[in-house]
Design an enzyme around this catalytic site. Structure first.
Site, PDB file in Angstrom:
ATOM      1  N   ARG A  21       0.941  -1.336  -0.015  1.00  0.00           N
ATOM      2  CA  ARG A  21      -0.110  -0.026   0.007  1.00  0.00           C
ATOM      3  C   ARG A  21       0.943   1.386   0.088  1.00  0.00           C
ATOM      4  NH1 ARG A  21      -2.587  -0.457   5.506  1.00  0.00           N
ATOM      5  NH2 ARG A  21      -0.815  -1.165   5.984  1.00  0.00           N
ATOM      6  N   PHE A  34     -11.691  -0.975   4.177  1.00  0.00           N
ATOM      7  CA  PHE A  34     -12.366  -0.478   2.995  1.00  0.00           C
ATOM      8  C   PHE A  34     -13.868  -0.324   2.926  1.00  0.00           C
ATOM      9  CE2 PHE A  34      -8.455  -0.736   0.957  1.00  0.00           C
ATOM     10  CZ  PHE A  34      -8.410  -0.282  -0.377  1.00  0.00           C
ATOM     11  N   CYS A  43      -2.847   1.457  -8.654  1.00  0.00           N
ATOM     12  CA  CYS A  43      -3.247   0.210  -8.628  1.00  0.00           C
ATOM     13  C   CYS A  43      -4.525  -0.369  -8.917  1.00  0.00           C
ATOM     14  CB  CYS A  43      -2.568  -0.519  -7.162  1.00  0.00           C
ATOM     15  SG  CYS A  43      -1.079  -0.483  -7.024  1.00  0.00           S
ATOM     16  N   LYS A  48      -4.963   9.408  -1.837  1.00  0.00           N
ATOM     17  CA  LYS A  48      -5.327   9.270  -0.478  1.00  0.00           C
ATOM     18  C   LYS A  48      -4.162   9.545   0.283  1.00  0.00           C
ATOM     19  CE  LYS A  48      -2.532   4.928   0.251  1.00  0.00           C
ATOM     20  NZ  LYS A  48      -2.464   3.515   0.705  1.00  0.00           N
TER      21      LYS A  48
END
Length: 432
Positions: free
Chosen positions: A153, A248, A259, A324
């Protein structure tokens, strides 16, 4: 599978991008001798000086450590990959025609490596590639090939590499599988030994499932608004079910980044090529596209008082442009997608993002280095990235600077009560 060993290995890494640099630095940290090769001479020069071009916590320190103790080296010379016993391929595979991955950089590297690897070398594929690629590479290079997908991540890549949920080794050759597994000796994680095809598909399947989950909660937030429920309470209840989990399950302006968009497109392309109508995933992608429209409509309603109101000439403040928190990456950022749509409707946008690079230039957004400038004379403030720092802003002062103390929180990041006390009208996603 046979137990992992802890013997240091000579490792080559082709590609010093996000995955390649993290892989090289972390393997050196684990005690292996790593040579990282990249064709970008300027990048290699910077890395040799310990200058890391991406914002990733802990990565500069690992690169500096590797350079200092001699376990990590950088070069533009592809011949450096002739000596290591294991060579990782960490080349970009962006979206190409009809959603299929563009393997241009990957295949260029293969062509240069052909005939230039040491006998018995094991090639390890970290790049996210279509099913069947490992077998194709084995035929092309005439060596054993292992699929070892990454599950990193952005903003947590070093942590994820050194504390993985799982290590996947897709190989037909048991000896090659053991060699790759040995690189991760000492890490506390399940080791899955499977076929190359299963390993390749597992990476796409994982990211696609996350995309489906994220689209689901965004649709759920819309339903909560229509029924008078609060999505925060609903997903908190859901997340306590260990079959679902809380990850999530936060509504937002959509999913993006480097991604999920490309991997969902690639998996849909693969499914189509095999004759499968992967409708669940296709619907999730369509729902993600609609989410941008929903957020824009909410902003329009919040600042004009009408879902059909005009944004032309209105000044809006934007908090967040990266896809993000914890990264400087704006690739396929849903925050930028919303901002561009607002600009297309005539809004004048001023934005602040604590992670944005100083030299970032955006076509429709004026980027500033002080969040107070975002609020000045604004008809509303829109939170589009989930930076925790936004919670700690002086919202009372922001409200005094704004022309209209209205905030649209597209991340449900802020406390509505605190915003109310600061004088703001608060609009969240799926909130009562």
């Amino acid at each position: 599978m046979s137990e992992r060993t802890a013997e240091p290995a000579g490792v080559g890494v082709a590609g010093a991008g996000y995955v390649g640099l993290t892989t090289a630095a972390c393997l050196a940290h684990l005690g292996h001798r790593v040579t990282c090769v990249d064709t970008d001479a300027a990048k290699v020069t910077a890395l040799r000086a310990g200058q890391v071009p991406i914002a990733e916590p802990g990565l500069p320190e690992l690169v500096e450590q590797g350079l200092s103790d001699g376990g990590l080296a950088f070069t533009t010379d592809l011949a450096a990959l002739r000596e290591p016993a294991l060579v990782f391929l960490c080349l970009p595979t962006p979206t190409g025609d009809r959603g299929a991955p563009d393997l241009g950089a990957f295949d260029d590297a293969l062509a240069q490596l052909r005939g230039g690897l040491r006998p018995g070398c094991v090639v390890v594929i970290k790049s996210t590639v279509p099913v069947g690629t490992a077998d194709r590479v084995a035929d092309t290079l005439g060596v054993s090939v292992v699929s070892n997908p990454e599950f990193l991540r952005e903003g947590h890549a070093v942590h994820d590499f050194l504390h993985p949920d799982r290590v996947v080794v897709g190989a037909r050759d048991e000896t090659a599988a053991r060699a790759v597994a040995g690189l991760y000796a000492g890490l506390d994680a399940p080791l899955l030994h499977t076929t190359p095809a299963s390993a390749e598909l597992a990476k796409y399947a994982s990211n696609a499932f996350l995309a489906v989950k994220a689209s689901y909660v965004n649709e759920l937030a819309e339903l909560c608004e229509r029924l008078g429920a609060d999505v925060v309470d609903v997903v908190r209840t859901m997340g306590l079910d260990n079959r679902i989990g809380s990850a999530f399950l936060s509504p937002g302006p959509g999913w993006g980044g480097s991604c999920l968009p490309k991997d969902t497109r690639a998996l849909l392309h693969t499914a189509g090529e095999s004759g499968l109508d992967f409708s669940v995933l296709a619907d999730a992608v369509a729902a993600n596209a609609r989410q941008c429209d929903r957020v824009v409509a909410k902003v329009r309603h919040a600042v004009t008082g009408s879902a059909e109101g005009s944004l032309a000439g209105l000044r809006l403040g934007v908090l967040g442009v990266t896809f993000k928190a914890g990264t400087d990456d704006v690739r396929e950022s849903p925050a930028l997608a919303v901002a561009e749509r607002l600009a297309a409707e005539g809004a004048q946008l001023t934005a602040y993002d604590p992670g944005a690079q100083a030299d970032l230039r955006l076509e429709h957004v004026h980027l500033v280095d002080d969040p107070l400038l975002v609020a000045k004379d604004a008809a509303g403030i829109v939170v589009l990235t989930d930076w925790p720092q936004f919670r700690d802003l002086n919202w009372a002062q922001l409200g005094q600077l704004a022309e209209q103390a209205t905030v649209v929180d597209a991340r449900n990041l802020l406390d509505p009560g605190e915003l109310g006390q600061a004088g703001f009208a608060y609009w969240g996603l799926g909130r009562r």
